[in-house]
Motif scaffolding. Sequence first.
Motif, PDB file in Angstrom:
ATOM      1  N   UNK A 102      68.628   8.091  33.148  1.00 46.81           N
ATOM      2  CA  UNK A 102      69.118   6.723  32.981  1.00 46.81           C
ATOM      3  C   UNK A 102      68.112   5.863  32.226  1.00 46.81           C
ATOM      4  N   UNK A 103      66.834   6.060  32.505  1.00 50.61           N
ATOM      5  CA  UNK A 103      65.789   5.294  31.817  1.00 50.61           C
ATOM      6  C   UNK A 103      65.797   5.600  30.329  1.00 50.61           C
ATOM      7  N   UNK A 104      65.926   6.876  29.967  1.00 47.84           N
ATOM      8  CA  UNK A 104      65.909   7.252  28.554  1.00 47.84           C
ATOM      9  C   UNK A 104      67.186   6.810  27.842  1.00 47.84           C
ATOM     10  N   UNK A 105      68.329   6.936  28.488  1.00 45.01           N
ATOM     11  CA  UNK A 105      69.565   6.462  27.870  1.00 45.01           C
ATOM     12  C   UNK A 105      69.482   4.966  27.589  1.00 45.01           C
ATOM     13  N   UNK A 106      68.961   4.213  28.549  1.00 44.68           N
ATOM     14  CA  UNK A 106      68.808   2.773  28.360  1.00 44.68           C
ATOM     15  C   UNK A 106      67.875   2.482  27.185  1.00 44.68           C
ATOM     16  N   UNK A 107      66.755   3.210  27.116  1.00 43.65           N
ATOM     17  CA  UNK A 107      65.790   2.991  26.038  1.00 43.65           C
ATOM     18  C   UNK A 107      66.398   3.289  24.675  1.00 43.65           C
ATOM     19  N   UNK A 108      67.325   4.260  24.635  1.00 41.67           N
ATOM     20  CA  UNK A 108      67.965   4.649  23.378  1.00 41.67           C
ATOM     21  C   UNK A 108      69.202   3.809  23.071  1.00 41.67           C
ATOM     22  N   UNK A 109      69.590   2.915  23.973  1.00 43.18           N
ATOM     23  CA  UNK A 109      70.767   2.082  23.756  1.00 43.18           C
ATOM     24  C   UNK A 109      72.070   2.816  23.962  1.00 43.18           C
ATOM     25  N   UNK A 110      72.068   3.848  24.811  1.00 43.09           N
ATOM     26  CA  UNK A 110      73.270   4.641  25.068  1.00 43.09           C
ATOM     27  C   UNK A 110      73.762   4.395  26.494  1.00 43.09           C
ATOM     28  N   UNK A 111      75.078   4.400  26.655  1.00 38.27           N
ATOM     29  CA  UNK A 111      75.692   4.147  27.961  1.00 38.27           C
ATOM     30  C   UNK A 111      76.052   5.471  28.628  1.00 38.27           C
ATOM     31  N   UNK A 112      75.649   5.698  29.874  1.00 32.60           N
ATOM     32  CA  UNK A 112      76.009   6.942  30.551  1.00 32.60           C
ATOM     33  C   UNK A 112      77.511   7.026  30.793  1.00 32.60           C
ATOM     34  N   UNK A 113      78.077   8.224  30.721  1.00 39.50           N
ATOM     35  CA  UNK A 113      79.517   8.389  30.948  1.00 39.50           C
ATOM     36  C   UNK A 113      79.848   8.449  32.425  1.00 39.50           C
ATOM     37  N   UNK A 114      81.125   8.519  32.719  1.00 34.81           N
ATOM     38  CA  UNK A 114      81.565   8.615  34.113  1.00 34.81           C
ATOM     39  C   UNK A 114      81.099   9.919  34.748  1.00 34.81           C
ATOM     40  N   UNK A 115      81.137  11.003  33.984  1.00 32.85           N
ATOM     41  CA  UNK A 115      80.666  12.302  34.481  1.00 32.85           C
ATOM     42  C   UNK A 115      79.284  12.542  33.893  1.00 32.85           C
ATOM     43  N   UNK A 116      78.299  12.627  34.776  1.00 27.80           N
ATOM     44  CA  UNK A 116      76.897  12.609  34.381  1.00 27.80           C
ATOM     45  C   UNK A 116      76.146  13.579  35.290  1.00 27.80           C
ATOM     46  N   UNK A 117      75.924  14.791  34.809  1.00 25.05           N
ATOM     47  CA  UNK A 117      75.278  15.844  35.602  1.00 25.05           C
ATOM     48  C   UNK A 117      73.802  15.900  35.239  1.00 25.05           C
ATOM     49  N   UNK A 118      72.935  15.815  36.258  1.00 24.83           N
ATOM     50  CA  UNK A 118      71.496  15.819  36.043  1.00 24.83           C
ATOM     51  C   UNK A 118      70.843  16.950  36.830  1.00 24.83           C
TER      52      UNK A 118
END
Length: 224
Positions: free
Chosen positions: A119-135
């Motif tokens: 989530x931190x990296x997606x935010x830094x890159x300006x990308x929104x996480x999808x509804x299905x998000x497997x980590x």
Amino acid sequence: MTTDALFGGRSFAAFLFDMDGTLLTSIEAAERVWSDWARRQGLDVEAFLPTLHGKRAIDTVRQLGLPGIDVEAEAEAILQAEIDDVDGVREIGGAAGFLSALPPDRWAVVTSAPRLLALRRLEAAGLTPPAVFVTADDVTIGKPEPDCYLLAASRLGVAASDCLVFEDAPAGIEAGERAGASVLVIQATHTAPAATVHPGVGSYDGLRVATDTEGRLILEREAG
């Protein structure tokens, strides 16, 4: 504008995206953190760095077999250092626009990063996480095992064999293969062409998605 259909015009039930090296580049930050850690462990940093991409941190640390260390504690310390350092994290060319064109129930992110770091990296890159998000937090065994891709497909309500996986690292490519999915290699962070039988692209620029009458996804590329 004319387009060429990739994968012979085959349609897919869903697209499954790795994150690091596929939707965004975090190489600068990750290699800073891991280089510091490797030096403290007395490792050959140049030999070590190419081995860490595409895998969970805990798996990377465990596979080294270093004597006298607490694997879980080391992985947690590395995670916190990576959360603290996102300098240079940015989207891969065209990724945000490509994702925004996808039906929200037809794609997932499948990453070897723990959820907080992802989530931190997606935010830094300006990308929104999808509804299905497997980590990494969602599976017991990480890539190259196929569990993460099988789980993402299941959460989308489709078969993994009916999906297209977007990957960049050998461990992730193997995971996609073992899940039975088709694979597209994103080569944006590669310094040399990947040794793979799968088609590859340098970025998302020029890629388009079309849908058929059933809402299935067809990957296209601008011709010329």
